[in-house]
Design a protein around this motif. Structure first.
Motif, PDB file in Angstrom:
ATOM      1  N   ASP A 138      -0.453  -0.273  -9.769  1.00 48.37           N
ATOM      2  CA  ASP A 138      -0.997   1.059  -9.516  1.00 48.37           C
ATOM      3  C   ASP A 138      -2.324   0.987  -8.767  1.00 48.37           C
ATOM      4  O   ASP A 138      -2.599   1.818  -7.897  1.00 48.37           O
ATOM      5  CB  ASP A 138      -1.183   1.814 -10.827  1.00 48.37           C
ATOM      6  CG  ASP A 138       0.128   2.336 -11.388  1.00 48.37           C
ATOM      7  OD1 ASP A 138       1.150   2.225 -10.690  1.00 48.37           O
ATOM      8  OD2 ASP A 138       0.120   2.858 -12.516  1.00 48.37           O
ATOM      9  N   ARG A 141      -1.568   0.193  -5.147  1.00 51.94           N
ATOM     10  CA  ARG A 141      -0.942   1.347  -4.501  1.00 51.94           C
ATOM     11  C   ARG A 141      -1.992   2.399  -4.148  1.00 51.94           C
ATOM     12  O   ARG A 141      -1.966   2.973  -3.054  1.00 51.94           O
ATOM     13  CB  ARG A 141       0.114   1.944  -5.418  1.00 51.94           C
ATOM     14  CG  ARG A 141       0.951   3.044  -4.759  1.00 51.94           C
ATOM     15  CD  ARG A 141       2.018   3.574  -5.708  1.00 51.94           C
ATOM     16  NE  ARG A 141       2.881   2.504  -6.194  1.00 51.94           N
ATOM     17  CZ  ARG A 141       2.916   2.084  -7.461  1.00 51.94           C
ATOM     18  NH1 ARG A 141       2.145   2.642  -8.375  1.00 51.94           N
ATOM     19  NH2 ARG A 141       3.729   1.107  -7.812  1.00 51.94           N
ATOM     20  N   LEU A 142      -2.952   2.634  -5.052  1.00 55.63           N
ATOM     21  CA  LEU A 142      -4.003   3.615  -4.786  1.00 55.63           C
ATOM     22  C   LEU A 142      -4.849   3.187  -3.590  1.00 55.63           C
ATOM     23  O   LEU A 142      -5.131   3.996  -2.695  1.00 55.63           O
ATOM     24  CB  LEU A 142      -4.886   3.788  -6.017  1.00 55.63           C
ATOM     25  CG  LEU A 142      -6.098   4.702  -5.857  1.00 55.63           C
ATOM     26  CD1 LEU A 142      -5.661   6.122  -5.529  1.00 55.63           C
ATOM     27  CD2 LEU A 142      -6.967   4.675  -7.114  1.00 55.63           C
ATOM     28  N   ALA A 144      -4.018   1.207  -1.118  1.00 60.51           N
ATOM     29  CA  ALA A 144      -3.216   1.288   0.110  1.00 60.51           C
ATOM     30  C   ALA A 144      -3.074   2.732   0.577  1.00 60.51           C
ATOM     31  O   ALA A 144      -3.180   3.023   1.786  1.00 60.51           O
ATOM     32  CB  ALA A 144      -1.840   0.679  -0.135  1.00 60.51           C
ATOM     33  N   GLN A 145      -2.849   3.657  -0.342  1.00 60.89           N
ATOM     34  CA  GLN A 145      -2.719   5.066   0.034  1.00 60.89           C
ATOM     35  C   GLN A 145      -4.020   5.601   0.633  1.00 60.89           C
ATOM     36  O   GLN A 145      -3.994   6.343   1.624  1.00 60.89           O
ATOM     37  CB  GLN A 145      -2.317   5.898  -1.185  1.00 60.89           C
ATOM     38  CG  GLN A 145      -0.892   5.667  -1.643  1.00 60.89           C
ATOM     39  CD  GLN A 145      -0.572   6.406  -2.935  1.00 60.89           C
ATOM     40  OE1 GLN A 145      -1.468   6.825  -3.668  1.00 60.89           O
ATOM     41  NE2 GLN A 145       0.706   6.564  -3.217  1.00 60.89           N
ATOM     42  N   LEU A 146      -5.139   5.222   0.054  1.00 64.06           N
ATOM     43  CA  LEU A 146      -6.420   5.687   0.584  1.00 64.06           C
ATOM     44  C   LEU A 146      -6.707   5.081   1.956  1.00 64.06           C
ATOM     45  O   LEU A 146      -7.261   5.748   2.836  1.00 64.06           O
ATOM     46  CB  LEU A 146      -7.550   5.345  -0.393  1.00 64.06           C
ATOM     47  CG  LEU A 146      -7.529   6.091  -1.727  1.00 64.06           C
ATOM     48  CD1 LEU A 146      -8.643   5.582  -2.648  1.00 64.06           C
ATOM     49  CD2 LEU A 146      -7.675   7.591  -1.527  1.00 64.06           C
ATOM     50  N   GLU A 148      -4.522   4.313   4.204  1.00 64.18           N
ATOM     51  CA  GLU A 148      -3.622   4.917   5.187  1.00 64.18           C
ATOM     52  C   GLU A 148      -3.904   6.402   5.414  1.00 64.18           C
ATOM     53  O   GLU A 148      -3.420   6.971   6.405  1.00 64.18           O
ATOM     54  CB  GLU A 148      -2.172   4.737   4.726  1.00 64.18           C
ATOM     55  CG  GLU A 148      -1.728   3.272   4.694  1.00 64.18           C
ATOM     56  CD  GLU A 148      -0.423   3.075   3.950  1.00 64.18           C
ATOM     57  OE1 GLU A 148       0.168   4.104   3.510  1.00 64.18           O
ATOM     58  OE2 GLU A 148       0.009   1.916   3.794  1.00 64.18           O
ATOM     59  N   ALA A 149      -4.662   7.027   4.541  1.00 66.45           N
ATOM     60  CA  ALA A 149      -4.917   8.470   4.648  1.00 66.45           C
ATOM     61  C   ALA A 149      -5.736   8.775   5.896  1.00 66.45           C
ATOM     62  O   ALA A 149      -6.616   7.989   6.290  1.00 66.45           O
ATOM     63  CB  ALA A 149      -5.637   8.967   3.412  1.00 66.45           C
ATOM     64  N   ARG A 155      -7.865  11.822   1.474  1.00 69.78           N
ATOM     65  CA  ARG A 155      -8.211  10.832   0.447  1.00 69.78           C
ATOM     66  C   ARG A 155      -8.555  11.509  -0.872  1.00 69.78           C
ATOM     67  O   ARG A 155      -8.130  11.060  -1.950  1.00 69.78           O
ATOM     68  CB  ARG A 155      -9.375   9.971   0.936  1.00 69.78           C
ATOM     69  CG  ARG A 155      -8.964   8.964   1.999  1.00 69.78           C
ATOM     70  CD  ARG A 155     -10.145   8.248   2.605  1.00 69.78           C
ATOM     71  NE  ARG A 155      -9.694   7.177   3.494  1.00 69.78           N
ATOM     72  CZ  ARG A 155     -10.493   6.464   4.278  1.00 69.78           C
ATOM     73  NH1 ARG A 155     -11.811   6.723   4.292  1.00 69.78           N
ATOM     74  NH2 ARG A 155     -10.005   5.516   5.048  1.00 69.78           N
ATOM     75  N   ILE A 158      -5.383  12.660  -2.550  1.00 72.11           N
ATOM     76  CA  ILE A 158      -4.680  11.541  -3.178  1.00 72.11           C
ATOM     77  C   ILE A 158      -5.332  11.215  -4.527  1.00 72.11           C
ATOM     78  O   ILE A 158      -4.644  10.969  -5.526  1.00 72.11           O
ATOM     79  CB  ILE A 158      -4.699  10.306  -2.253  1.00 72.11           C
ATOM     80  CG1 ILE A 158      -3.771  10.539  -1.049  1.00 72.11           C
ATOM     81  CG2 ILE A 158      -4.314   9.034  -3.008  1.00 72.11           C
ATOM     82  CD1 ILE A 158      -3.949   9.529   0.055  1.00 72.11           C
ATOM     83  N   PHE A 162      -3.604  11.153  -8.309  1.00 75.44           N
ATOM     84  CA  PHE A 162      -3.646   9.936  -9.120  1.00 75.44           C
ATOM     85  C   PHE A 162      -4.222  10.227 -10.497  1.00 75.44           C
ATOM     86  O   PHE A 162      -3.676   9.800 -11.533  1.00 75.44           O
ATOM     87  CB  PHE A 162      -4.478   8.876  -8.389  1.00 75.44           C
ATOM     88  CG  PHE A 162      -4.625   7.581  -9.121  1.00 75.44           C
ATOM     89  CD1 PHE A 162      -3.638   6.600  -9.048  1.00 75.44           C
ATOM     90  CD2 PHE A 162      -5.759   7.317  -9.875  1.00 75.44           C
ATOM     91  CE1 PHE A 162      -3.774   5.394  -9.714  1.00 75.44           C
ATOM     92  CE2 PHE A 162      -5.905   6.112 -10.556  1.00 75.44           C
ATOM     93  CZ  PHE A 162      -4.910   5.152 -10.476  1.00 75.44           C
TER      94      PHE A 162
END
Length: 290
Positions: A138, A141-142, A144-146, A148-149, A155, A158, A162
């Motif tokens: 987790d 994943r957090l 990586a998502q930030l 790519e935002a 951000r 997201i 979360f």
């Protein structure tokens, strides 16, 4: 309606930074006091002092590791990327060189207890890697998502998702402790601990033990930190006013207590603190030798 994002920026030679801040989703208002996104570039080592406050910062770093050290800790510096810092009763130092970028989430202690799912006594004066709190999958994943935002608005959204997912699965806290925390916070540390205990029908000792286990510090120390943090903010906002008047407005009724708390929580005098304030809300410069 989208929540408003506030931005600040500053440049001084080879050092420049920008900061974006936003309130959390209203459903997180009791748990999170705010989000900050930051991007900074420093050609030379950038060292700041981080003061104790009545909250727990979570740093999700999108850049290199950050050095962290408690001001009077003999163990020296440790290196971290994404982490959560527990409540502290002394200042800490941070340091990095080059580019730095990330998102900071400021948990309230109530929110940290709920969302982190553990007694905060385990985090007192500690810095803990994000994966040790949320699990490696987790946490990765957090990050990586930030990364790519497309910007701060995305951000922060997201981060809302979360944290809301974890809040939905959180157990409740004893109502006596949440009430005691809120009374301390709303009074700026002025509510007497004996009165808190009497109001909820506990002994003062039982309140202090339970409060410290859940939140990481006893209520008396939290009250001191709340008074100190409020007074430090007043000093920074009104440096031209008399310090005695500012101390009184912050809840200090004598100079020795005011000076004692500055020595413990800032590691310096009020005058030194004012001299170290960076422009445009850029933090507090630290000058201690490495």
């Amino acid at each position: 309606m989208p929540l408003a994002i506030r931005t600040l920026s500053h440049q001084d030679g080879d050092h420049r930074w920008e900061m974006a801040s936003r309130d959390p989703d209203p459903r997180l208002a009791a748990c999170i006091s705010g989000y900050q996104g930051y991007a900074e570039l420093a050609a030379l080592p950038m060292r700041r002092m981080e003061l104790p406050f009545a909250g727990l910062p979570m740093i999700v770093s999108l850049g290199p590791r950050i050095g962290v050290k408690l001001l009077d800790e003999a163990a020296g510096w440790t290196q971290h990327r994404s982490f959560i810092a527990g409540l502290h009763d002394r200042p800490a130092l941070t340091e990095y060189t080059g580019a730095q970028e990330g998102v900071q989430v400021n948990f309230t202690p109530i929110g940290a207890c709920l969302i982190l799912g553990r007694p905060l006594a385990e985090l007192f004066n500690e810095v803990v890697a994000l994966e040790d709190i949320f699990g490696e999958a987790d946490a990765r994943r957090l990050v990586a998502q930030l990364q790519e935002a497309p910007g701060w608005a995305a951000r922060f959204q997201i981060m809302d998702g979360f944290l809301l997912d974890r809040l939905a699965a959180a157990p409740s806290l004893p109502s006596e402790l949440t009430w005691a925390w809120r009374m301390l916070e709303q009074s700026g540390g002025q509510y007497e601990v004996a009165s808190l205990a009497e109001e909820i029908g506990w002994s003062r000792k039982h309140l202090s033990v339970q409060f410290r286990q859940r939140f990481g510090l006893p209520p008396k120390t939290v009250a001191r930190i709340l008074r100190f943090h409020r007074t430090a903010a007043l000093l920074g906002e009104a440096a031209s006013e008399g310090r005695a008047d500012i101390a009184l407005a912050g809840g200090y009724y004598d100079q020795p207590h005011f000076n004692r708390d500055f020595r413990q929580f800032a590691g310096c005098t009020p005058g030194d603190y004012l001299a170290r304030l960076l422009p445009e809300g850029g933090g507090i410069a630290a000058v201690e030798p490495r």
